[in-house]
Write a protein that holds these residues in place. Structure first.
Motif, short mmCIF file in Angstrom:
data_model
loop_
_atom_site.label_atom_id
_atom_site.label_comp_id
_atom_site.label_asym_id
_atom_site.label_seq_id
_atom_site.Cartn_x
_atom_site.Cartn_y
_atom_site.Cartn_z
N TYR A 512 -7.85 -4.39 9.79
CA TYR A 512 -8.59 -5.54 10.28
C TYR A 512 -9.93 -5.10 10.85
O TYR A 512 -10.04 -4.04 11.47
CB TYR A 512 -7.80 -6.28 11.37
CG TYR A 512 -6.58 -7.01 10.85
CD1 TYR A 512 -6.62 -8.39 10.65
CD2 TYR A 512 -5.42 -6.32 10.52
CE1 TYR A 512 -5.52 -9.07 10.16
CE2 TYR A 512 -4.30 -6.99 10.03
CZ TYR A 512 -4.36 -8.36 9.85
OH TYR A 512 -3.26 -9.03 9.35
N GLU A 513 -10.94 -5.95 10.64
CA GLU A 513 -12.26 -5.70 11.23
C GLU A 513 -12.50 -6.70 12.35
O GLU A 513 -12.27 -7.90 12.20
CB GLU A 513 -13.35 -5.87 10.17
CG GLU A 513 -14.75 -5.64 10.72
CD GLU A 513 -15.82 -5.89 9.67
OE1 GLU A 513 -16.26 -4.90 9.06
OE2 GLU A 513 -16.18 -7.08 9.45
N PHE A 514 -12.97 -6.18 13.48
CA PHE A 514 -13.29 -7.00 14.64
C PHE A 514 -14.78 -6.83 14.94
O PHE A 514 -15.24 -5.70 15.15
CB PHE A 514 -12.48 -6.57 15.86
CG PHE A 514 -11.00 -6.80 15.72
CD1 PHE A 514 -10.39 -7.92 16.27
CD2 PHE A 514 -10.21 -5.89 15.04
CE1 PHE A 514 -9.03 -8.13 16.14
CE2 PHE A 514 -8.83 -6.08 14.90
CZ PHE A 514 -8.25 -7.20 15.46
N LEU A 556 -12.74 -2.34 22.46
CA LEU A 556 -11.74 -3.24 21.89
C LEU A 556 -10.36 -2.65 22.10
O LEU A 556 -10.14 -1.46 21.84
CB LEU A 556 -11.99 -3.43 20.39
CG LEU A 556 -10.89 -4.18 19.62
CD1 LEU A 556 -10.93 -5.67 19.94
CD2 LEU A 556 -11.03 -3.96 18.12
N THR A 575 -18.79 -3.52 15.59
CA THR A 575 -17.59 -3.70 14.77
C THR A 575 -16.61 -2.55 14.95
O THR A 575 -17.00 -1.39 15.15
CB THR A 575 -17.95 -3.83 13.28
OG1 THR A 575 -18.63 -2.64 12.86
CG2 THR A 575 -18.83 -5.04 13.05
N LEU A 587 -5.15 -9.27 22.67
CA LEU A 587 -6.47 -8.81 22.28
C LEU A 587 -7.41 -8.87 23.49
O LEU A 587 -7.55 -9.92 24.12
CB LEU A 587 -7.01 -9.69 21.14
CG LEU A 587 -8.47 -9.50 20.73
CD1 LEU A 587 -8.73 -8.09 20.23
CD2 LEU A 587 -8.86 -10.54 19.68
N THR A 589 -11.40 -7.39 25.07
CA THR A 589 -12.70 -6.79 24.77
C THR A 589 -13.48 -6.58 26.06
O THR A 589 -13.24 -7.27 27.07
CB THR A 589 -13.53 -7.70 23.85
OG1 THR A 589 -13.79 -8.95 24.52
CG2 THR A 589 -12.82 -7.96 22.53
N VAL A 604 -15.58 -13.26 19.05
CA VAL A 604 -15.01 -12.18 18.24
C VAL A 604 -14.69 -12.74 16.86
O VAL A 604 -14.03 -13.78 16.74
CB VAL A 604 -13.75 -11.58 18.89
CG1 VAL A 604 -13.15 -10.50 17.98
CG2 VAL A 604 -14.06 -10.98 20.27
N VAL A 606 -12.81 -11.94 13.39
CA VAL A 606 -11.72 -11.09 12.90
C VAL A 606 -11.52 -11.35 11.42
O VAL A 606 -11.38 -12.50 10.98
CB VAL A 606 -10.40 -11.39 13.66
CG1 VAL A 606 -9.32 -10.39 13.25
CG2 VAL A 606 -10.62 -11.38 15.17
#
Length: 610
Positions: A512-514, A556, A575, A587, A589, A604, A606
């Motif tokens: 996954y990309e955040f 993160l 990212t 989650l 941050t 954010v 996702v």
């Protein structure tokens, strides 16, 4: 259990145990094509935001101009003792499920507590399953991500703003009521005109497109919720009137009133008026039409509240007793008549199931009951019901907090104050010491209710990430769990120092990309940039200029992933890529500035990569 038979036998539904009902594939449900059945009535339900019982000329307000709502009032059956939640989202939860909001996972307006639990069955689910075409227009305010969005909860056609109002954090950046970008079936789309006009336009297109099949139109305006903006001609109607606490508030209501005429004329032109159940109501007491003392909640002489104590957010009747007009000529519910028995938002869905002969959802225990007998004057044997409403604008509900335990005659407030509404509708004389037996009975009813609705208080409603239904996902600080949330775009602009966590559910194993941001992507702004103030619009300028926050580090944390990165000078986002396992997660941050101060990433994004 045959719930319809129970409702028709007038059994009081109080403290019913929660029964989970997972509607199979809620996204797929919304895609089913309805069958044609012209004998079934159409349903149009209009609900305004923050307009109180006294914010109508037909209820005695000597200043406000509402001729079209007054006409509807004269042609309708009216519930004059009808109650909702004291604030926005809780009312919507109760109305849409027929169940007390406290048991649905939704009891607040922000903070991850304004999302309707995914196993709740909604009004749109029921209509859709029964062959109706369903549409939602305006303010949803029961969740902005899957599985909480209206298109996930039984609606075929959706046109809404984000969050609990225009300019709130989940709403499209820089929306200001005029020429805004709204979400049409999940996709941002630019519109021309004033927000309320756009919602009515969307509803009328939907009605015309579906005139040859049964439909349910849920038209829920953000007006007259603040900020208070309206087209100039409406502002001019009330400008300078010192007897009105907020002239712009009245202007917004009169604009709604004009739109009601447009809507009703369209329904008549299409030949649908006779067999359409038309409902008008509001979501809580007045927000700005009445000035009250903050401590006593008694009026201070300015504005009009139909003799009631309290306003929006209050446990007194002024906070939750609101208008409810219903008209259905073909069903012989059309004459001007008042029903003074105590009723509530949780009764609406059971009643519509009864009136429209809808398929009842299996396994669901409603807290409300069908009031069809009352609508037809058959109230012999109607029970002395007990209904309860409360305001829980907190992370974890608190027993006896801002609550009203109600019967036709009595109001027990916060478990300690008692008012006889037959002789004291303004709730001025507390007679708890004179009638201890009534206090004891109503406290016992509340205890049963609390025991029932509190069974799932420790559960979170979770935004799902990595689902095909919504990918990528944009989540905002509006839904942080924690002590404070930057819930509107001016708090984003001010750089509010606060943080919290999101309760999420990872849909599947994968990478996954955040992307962590201070400003949303549509703003085009870098993390450490300012943004200009908003434009002037009728009613004032809604946005201030944004402050600069010199962020140097981003972090993160989700599940067992915990990583930090430096923030490049002109970066718009930072990212991270994380391999996650399917399941529930927390989650968090952090953006840390050059002075060591920290705040969360307000936005954010996702995306599932694999």
């Amino acid at each position: 259990m045959n719930t319809r038979l129970n409702r028709r036998s007038f059994m009081k539904v109080l403290g019913a145990g929660a029964v989970s009902f997972a509607l199979p594939g809620c996204v797929e449900t919304a895609k089913k094509s309805p069958s044609r059945n012209p004998a079934r009535p159409n349903v149009v339900l209009v609900m305004t935001d923050d307009q109180g019982y006294g914010d109508l000329a037909c209820h005695g307000n000597p200043i406000i101009k509402t001729p079209n709502l007054d006409k509807l009032h004269a042609q309708s059956t009216r519930l004059t003792n009808y109650h909702v939640g004291p604030t926005c989202s809780p009312t919507r939860a109760g109305l849409n499920t027929g169940r007390y909001c406290n048991r649905t996972g939704l009891w607040h307006t922000i903070g991850g507590r304004s999302q309707l639990r995914k196993d709740e069955v909604t009004m749109a689910d029921v209509f859709s399953q029964s062959g109706y075409r369903t549409g939602c227009f305006g303010k949803w305010h029961m969740g902005d991500n899957y599985p909480f969005r209206p298109q996930d909860r039984g609606f075929h056609e959706v046109l809404i703003h984000g969050g609990g109002g225009v300019i709130q954090t989940p709403d499209y950046w820089n929306n200001d009521y005029f020429d805004d970008t709204y979400f049409h079936n999940g996709t941002p789309k630019k519109y021309e005109g004033y927000c309320t006009d756009i919602w009515f336009d969307g509803a009328m297109r939907f009605i015309e497109d579906n005139r040859d099949r049964p439909f349910f139109a849920y038209l829920v305006t953000n007006a007259p919720h603040g900020p208070f903006h309206a087209p100039q001609k409406y502002l001019d109607m009330y400008a300078g009137n010192k007897d009105i606490p907020n002239t712009n508030f009245y202007a917004m209501i009169t604009n709604v009133d004009d739109n009601m005429a447009r809507l009703r004329n369209k329904i008549a032109e299409l030949g649908l008026e006779d067999n359409t159940i038309f409902i008008f109501t509001t979501d809580n007491g007045t927000a700005a039409g009445y000035a009250v003392d903050r401590d006593t909640q008694h009026g201070e002489g300015k504005g009009f509240n139909a003799g009631m104590r309290g306003k929006k957010g209050s446990e007194y009747d002024g906070g939750h007793r609101v208008p409810f007009f219903v008209r259905w000529p073909a069903g012989e519910i059309a004459r001007g008549r008042d029903i003074d028995r105590v009723t509530a938002h949780v009764d609406v869905l059971p009643t519509l199931i009864d009136l429209c002969d809808l398929t009842e959802p299996k396994g669901v225990k409603f807290d409300g009951t069908s009031i069809k007998p009352l609508l037809y004057g058959k109230d012999a044997g109607w029970p002395d019901r007990v209904l309860i409403t409360d305001s829980q604008r907190v992370e974890h509900p608190i027993k006896w907090r801002k609550c009203a335990t109600m019967t036709d005659r009595w109001r027990l407030i916060n478990g300690t104050e008692l008012y006889d509404m037959k002789v004291d509708p303004g709730q001025k004389n507390d007679i708890a010491k004179d009638r201890p037996e009534v206090v004891e009975r109503l406290r016992a009813e509340y205890e049963k209710w609390w025991s029932s609705v509190s069974e799932r208080f420790d559960e979170y409603t979770r935004t799902i990430i990595g689902s095909d239904a919504e990918d990528p996902v944009t989540i905002t600080c509006h839904d942080w769990h924690g002590p404070s949330q930057p819930w509107n775009q001016n708090t984003i602009r001010s750089g509010q120092r606060s943080n919290g966590f999101w309760a999420v559910d990872v849909a599947r194993d994968g990478e996954y990309e955040f992307a962590l941001r201070r400003w949303p992507r549509e703003s085009g702004a870098a993390i450490n940039a300012s943004v200009p103030p908003g434009d002037d619009v009728p009613g004032g300028r809604p946005y201030r200029a944004g402050t600069v926050v010199n962020v140097t580090n981003a972090r993160l944390k989700i599940a067992d992933f915990d990583q930090s990165k430096p923030v490049r000078k002109k970066a718009s986002e930072v990212t991270f890529k994380a391999n996650l396992k399917k399941g529930k997660a927390r989650l968090e941050t952090w953006f840390t500035d050059e002075k060591g101060a920290s705040r969360g990433a307000y936005y954010v994004y996702v995306k599932r990569l694999s």
